[in-house]
Design a protein around this motif. Structure first.
Motif, PDB file in Angstrom:
ATOM      1  N   ALA A  11       0.829  -1.205   0.000  1.00  0.00           N
ATOM      2  CA  ALA A  11       0.000   0.000   0.000  1.00  0.00           C
ATOM      3  C   ALA A  11       0.866   1.259   0.000  1.00  0.00           C
ATOM      4  CB  ALA A  11      -0.921  -0.017   1.219  1.00  0.00           C
ATOM      5  N   ILE A  12       1.934   1.251   0.768  1.00  0.00           N
ATOM      6  CA  ILE A  12       2.850   2.406   0.797  1.00  0.00           C
ATOM      7  C   ILE A  12       3.544   2.578  -0.543  1.00  0.00           C
ATOM      8  CG2 ILE A  12       4.926   3.335   1.886  1.00  0.00           C
ATOM      9  CD1 ILE A  12       4.032   1.875   4.450  1.00  0.00           C
ATOM     10  N   LEU A  13       3.949   1.466  -1.160  1.00  0.00           N
ATOM     11  CA  LEU A  13       4.585   1.519  -2.478  1.00  0.00           C
ATOM     12  C   LEU A  13       3.650   2.141  -3.509  1.00  0.00           C
ATOM     13  CD1 LEU A  13       6.807   0.787  -4.528  1.00  0.00           C
ATOM     14  CD2 LEU A  13       5.803  -1.511  -4.663  1.00  0.00           C
ATOM     15  N   LEU A  14       2.366   1.800  -3.450  1.00  0.00           N
ATOM     16  CA  LEU A  14       1.406   2.358  -4.409  1.00  0.00           C
ATOM     17  C   LEU A  14       1.263   3.867  -4.240  1.00  0.00           C
ATOM     18  CD1 LEU A  14      -1.372  -0.381  -4.312  1.00  0.00           C
ATOM     19  CD2 LEU A  14       0.317   0.009  -6.100  1.00  0.00           C
ATOM     20  N   LEU A  15       1.348   4.348  -3.016  1.00  0.00           N
ATOM     21  CA  LEU A  15       1.309   5.789  -2.800  1.00  0.00           C
ATOM     22  C   LEU A  15       2.506   6.472  -3.455  1.00  0.00           C
ATOM     23  CD1 LEU A  15       0.126   6.030   0.928  1.00  0.00           C
ATOM     24  CD2 LEU A  15      -1.183   6.597  -1.114  1.00  0.00           C
ATOM     25  N   TYR A  16       3.670   5.852  -3.369  1.00  0.00           N
ATOM     26  CA  TYR A  16       4.859   6.423  -4.013  1.00  0.00           C
ATOM     27  C   TYR A  16       4.736   6.369  -5.535  1.00  0.00           C
ATOM     28  CZ  TYR A  16       7.670   7.222   0.150  1.00  0.00           C
ATOM     29  OH  TYR A  16       8.149   7.715   1.330  1.00  0.00           O
ATOM     30  N   LEU A  17       4.152   5.275  -6.058  1.00  0.00           N
ATOM     31  CA  LEU A  17       3.943   5.200  -7.502  1.00  0.00           C
ATOM     32  C   LEU A  17       3.007   6.310  -7.971  1.00  0.00           C
ATOM     33  CD1 LEU A  17       3.587   1.339  -8.054  1.00  0.00           C
ATOM     34  CD2 LEU A  17       5.521   2.794  -8.677  1.00  0.00           C
ATOM     35  N   GLY A  18       1.984   6.603  -7.173  1.00  0.00           N
ATOM     36  CA  GLY A  18       1.097   7.703  -7.506  1.00  0.00           C
ATOM     37  C   GLY A  18       1.796   9.041  -7.433  1.00  0.00           C
ATOM     38  N   LEU A  32       0.453  -8.251  -8.380  1.00  0.00           N
ATOM     39  CA  LEU A  32       1.648  -9.029  -8.014  1.00  0.00           C
ATOM     40  C   LEU A  32       1.809  -9.083  -6.491  1.00  0.00           C
ATOM     41  CD1 LEU A  32       4.248  -7.870 -10.697  1.00  0.00           C
ATOM     42  CD2 LEU A  32       3.241 -10.144 -10.455  1.00  0.00           C
ATOM     43  N   GLY A  33       1.574  -7.950  -5.837  1.00  0.00           N
ATOM     44  CA  GLY A  33       1.674  -7.926  -4.386  1.00  0.00           C
ATOM     45  C   GLY A  33       0.641  -8.818  -3.722  1.00  0.00           C
ATOM     46  N   SER A  89     -11.349  10.434 -10.358  1.00  0.00           N
ATOM     47  CA  SER A  89     -10.316  11.227  -9.698  1.00  0.00           C
ATOM     48  C   SER A  89      -8.995  11.053 -10.432  1.00  0.00           C
ATOM     49  CB  SER A  89     -10.157  10.783  -8.233  1.00  0.00           C
ATOM     50  OG  SER A  89      -9.039  11.407  -7.641  1.00  0.00           O
ATOM     51  N   PRO A  90      -8.185  12.123 -10.487  1.00  0.00           N
ATOM     52  CA  PRO A  90      -6.847  11.972 -11.077  1.00  0.00           C
ATOM     53  C   PRO A  90      -5.881  11.276 -10.131  1.00  0.00           C
ATOM     54  CG  PRO A  90      -7.180  14.223 -10.318  1.00  0.00           C
ATOM     55  CD  PRO A  90      -8.485  13.525 -10.138  1.00  0.00           C
ATOM     56  N   HIS A  91      -6.263  11.158  -8.875  1.00  0.00           N
ATOM     57  CA  HIS A  91      -5.388  10.548  -7.867  1.00  0.00           C
ATOM     58  C   HIS A  91      -5.785   9.083  -7.663  1.00  0.00           C
ATOM     59  CE1 HIS A  91      -4.202  14.671  -7.212  1.00  0.00           C
ATOM     60  NE2 HIS A  91      -5.443  14.993  -6.865  1.00  0.00           N
ATOM     61  N   VAL A  92      -5.513   8.261  -8.656  1.00  0.00           N
ATOM     62  CA  VAL A  92      -5.952   6.871  -8.634  1.00  0.00           C
ATOM     63  C   VAL A  92      -5.226   6.067  -7.561  1.00  0.00           C
ATOM     64  CG1 VAL A  92      -6.214   4.800 -10.042  1.00  0.00           C
ATOM     65  CG2 VAL A  92      -6.448   7.054 -11.083  1.00  0.00           C
ATOM     66  N   ALA A  93      -3.975   6.415  -7.280  1.00  0.00           N
ATOM     67  CA  ALA A  93      -3.187   5.653  -6.311  1.00  0.00           C
ATOM     68  C   ALA A  93      -3.842   5.633  -4.939  1.00  0.00           C
ATOM     69  CB  ALA A  93      -1.777   6.235  -6.213  1.00  0.00           C
ATOM     70  N   GLU A  94      -4.586   6.693  -4.605  1.00  0.00           N
ATOM     71  CA  GLU A  94      -5.252   6.746  -3.299  1.00  0.00           C
ATOM     72  C   GLU A  94      -6.263   5.617  -3.165  1.00  0.00           C
ATOM     73  OE1 GLU A  94      -6.998  10.568  -3.124  1.00  0.00           O
ATOM     74  OE2 GLU A  94      -5.080  11.645  -2.972  1.00  0.00           O
ATOM     75  N   TYR A  95      -7.006   5.341  -4.221  1.00  0.00           N
ATOM     76  CA  TYR A  95      -7.988   4.260  -4.174  1.00  0.00           C
ATOM     77  C   TYR A  95      -7.304   2.928  -3.896  1.00  0.00           C
ATOM     78  CZ  TYR A  95     -11.707   7.176  -6.236  1.00  0.00           C
ATOM     79  OH  TYR A  95     -12.667   8.131  -6.481  1.00  0.00           O
ATOM     80  N   TYR A  96      -6.278   2.629  -4.667  1.00  0.00           N
ATOM     81  CA  TYR A  96      -5.589   1.354  -4.516  1.00  0.00           C
ATOM     82  C   TYR A  96      -4.980   1.213  -3.121  1.00  0.00           C
ATOM     83  CZ  TYR A  96      -5.950   0.418  -9.528  1.00  0.00           C
ATOM     84  OH  TYR A  96      -6.432   0.152 -10.783  1.00  0.00           O
TER      85      TYR A  96
END
Length: 459
Positions: A11-18, A32-33, A89-96
């Motif tokens: 979850a933290i990695l996805l925030l960084y990807l966003g 994969l995770g 939303s343009p901030h898709v990483a937040e959802y994931y």
């Protein structure tokens, strides 16, 4: 425990990807995770289970089975999210990230061995969903859903926490093994605080699973939240909550059934009738599914009412059947609403003529939710009824059968609309992601209905 750490880091990695605008990498990295987390869980299946981290969590076959089910359902929900979150939303990483944080909390709830960890797991699971329910900031229905979910969630958390405090005050421990030892060692000298704690914990958990008369937040929250978030709440969250419910009451409170069972029996009957009767009069397919989820909570309570060695197996089967059928139902609803702009039953008119395969998958899902033979839903209901009949609670089974008949009526409304109400409509485009999710879920539903033994006996 490795699975929990993996999900948290993911979850933290996805925030960084966003943060670095790597939007296209979010879905594959998430999947994969999740595969890695499920693999780490399954790898510990044959190992001797013992409480970890000073007795905080226990990854026995019970916890592993429910955790893997939650992970698989989350993976299907994420596959349905392809292009879904981008439109909101343009901030898709937040959802994931929020979905995965909630999944981490669900995993803690299924594996807790300490009441403190139960509380932490429920809060992690819930707080992320408070945000997701209201993430459409300019949508009043979404705002209302988030506010109601937050207020009712905080209210139920108060009951749960107060109950845990009373249990600690009476037994002197948060550890499940020591609480069980207190109950077994003092059958005639149980503190009144302990009985009060059981009732408060029962109320708190009944709030979380959406059972009546503590269900009033469920329809509005499910209806106002984005459809994919509703899918996650009605499957993963409900499955984890019932796993935690069963673990606590079966492991610790079973010797005191005569005290809390009458209250749970009343809750079960009220839940069945409230869920089914209100679902009968709904004109919105989404709201009907929201009310039917209340009735399914009533059926899942059967495993605790008829508590025995097969209760965990029954909950696993029923939760699996309900979750996969619900994913199909909400996945189809997303496509239909995207094409028609409506979630009413009329939006499904004539769907079988233009999209026969899509209509077929939804039909199988509705048959499973209704408990028709040769589907997983029938096996789940049969196991629930059998467990209660073993305790000679015939009246409860009769009431449940009456409610099941009501369920058949409103589930068949959408089938009738698809096949018997022709409408000149355009064909709905179904992407490869959606086709894969729908057919995987339907295949599992049918296989489990025909060969249930492949899943029974796991725990």
């Amino acid at each position: 425990m490795s699975a929990i750490i993996t999900l948290s880091l993911l979850a933290i990695l996805l925030l960084y990807l966003g943060l670095f605008k790597a939007k296209t990498a979010l879905l594959p990295v998430s999947l994969l995770g999740l595969v890695a987390a499920a693999g780490l869980n399954i790898a510990g299946w044959d190992q001797a289970a013992k409480p970890l981290y000073s007795g905080m969590v226990l990854f026995d076959p019970f916890a592993i089975a429910f955790s893997v089910l939650c992970i698989v359902i989350t993976a299907l929900v994420l596959l349905l999210s392809k292009d879904y979150f981008d439109q909101r939303s343009p901030h898709v990483a937040e959802y994931y990230a929020l979905l995965l944080f909630s999944l981490t909390g669900a995993t803690l709830v299924t594996s807790f061995h300490n009441l403190a960890m139960l509380f932490i797991g429920i809060e992690i699971m819930s707080v992320a969903l408070y945000i997701l329910a209201g993430i459409r900031k300019r949508d009043f229905a979404s705002n209302e859903a988030a506010l109601k979910y937050f207020l009712m969630g905080a209210f139920s958390t108060g009951f749960l926490l107060f109950g845990i405090a009373l249990l600690y005050g009476a037994s002197g421990s948060f550890d499940l093994a020591q609480i069980k030892q207190y109950v077994v060692s003092n059958p005639q000298a149980i503190s009144p605080l302990f009985y009060a704690g059981i009732l408060l914990v029962l109320i708190g958990l009944v709030f979380k699973v959406g059972a009546a008369p503590f269900h009033f937040w469920t329809p509005d929250v499910y209806d106002g939240a984005p459809i994919l978030i509703t899918t996650f709440m009605s499957t993963v969250v409900k499955t984890a909550a019932f796993a935690g419910f069963l673990r606590l009451f079966y492991f610790c409170f079973a010797p005191l059934q005569d005290f809390w069972m009458p209250a749970l029996l009343v809750i079960t009957v009220i839940t069945l009738f409230v869920g089914n009767i209100t679902a009968l009069v709904q004109q919105s397919f989404k709201r009907m599914l929201a009310y039917s989820s209340i009735s399914h909570a009533g059926y899942l309570l059967f495993a605790i009412v008829g508590m025995g060695a097969a209760s965990a197996e029954s909950v696993l089967i029923y939760a699996t059947a309900y979750s996969f059928a619900t994913v199909v139902a909400f996945g189809t609803l997303i496509l239909v609403k995207r094409a028609t702009g409506s979630d009413h039953f009329e939006a499904f008119n004539g769907l079988a003529r233009k999209n026969p395969y899509l209509a077929l998958t939804l039909t199988i899902a509705m048959l499973s939710l209704a408990g028709i033979p040769l589907t997983a839903g029938f096996v789940g209901k049969f196991m629930m009824f059998s467990g209660v009949l073993a305790d000679y609670q015939v009246l409860l089974v009769i009431l449940a059968v009456i409610n099941a008949a009501m369920g058949i009526f409103y589930y068949f409304r959408v089938i009738v609309a698809m096949y018997f109400r022709p409408l000149d409509r355009d064909q709905i485009a179904v992407s490869g992601y959606y086709s894969a999710v729908l057919w995987i879920a339907v295949l599992i539903t049918v296989i489990l209905g025909v060969y249930p033994t492949w899943l029974t006996g796991l725990i």
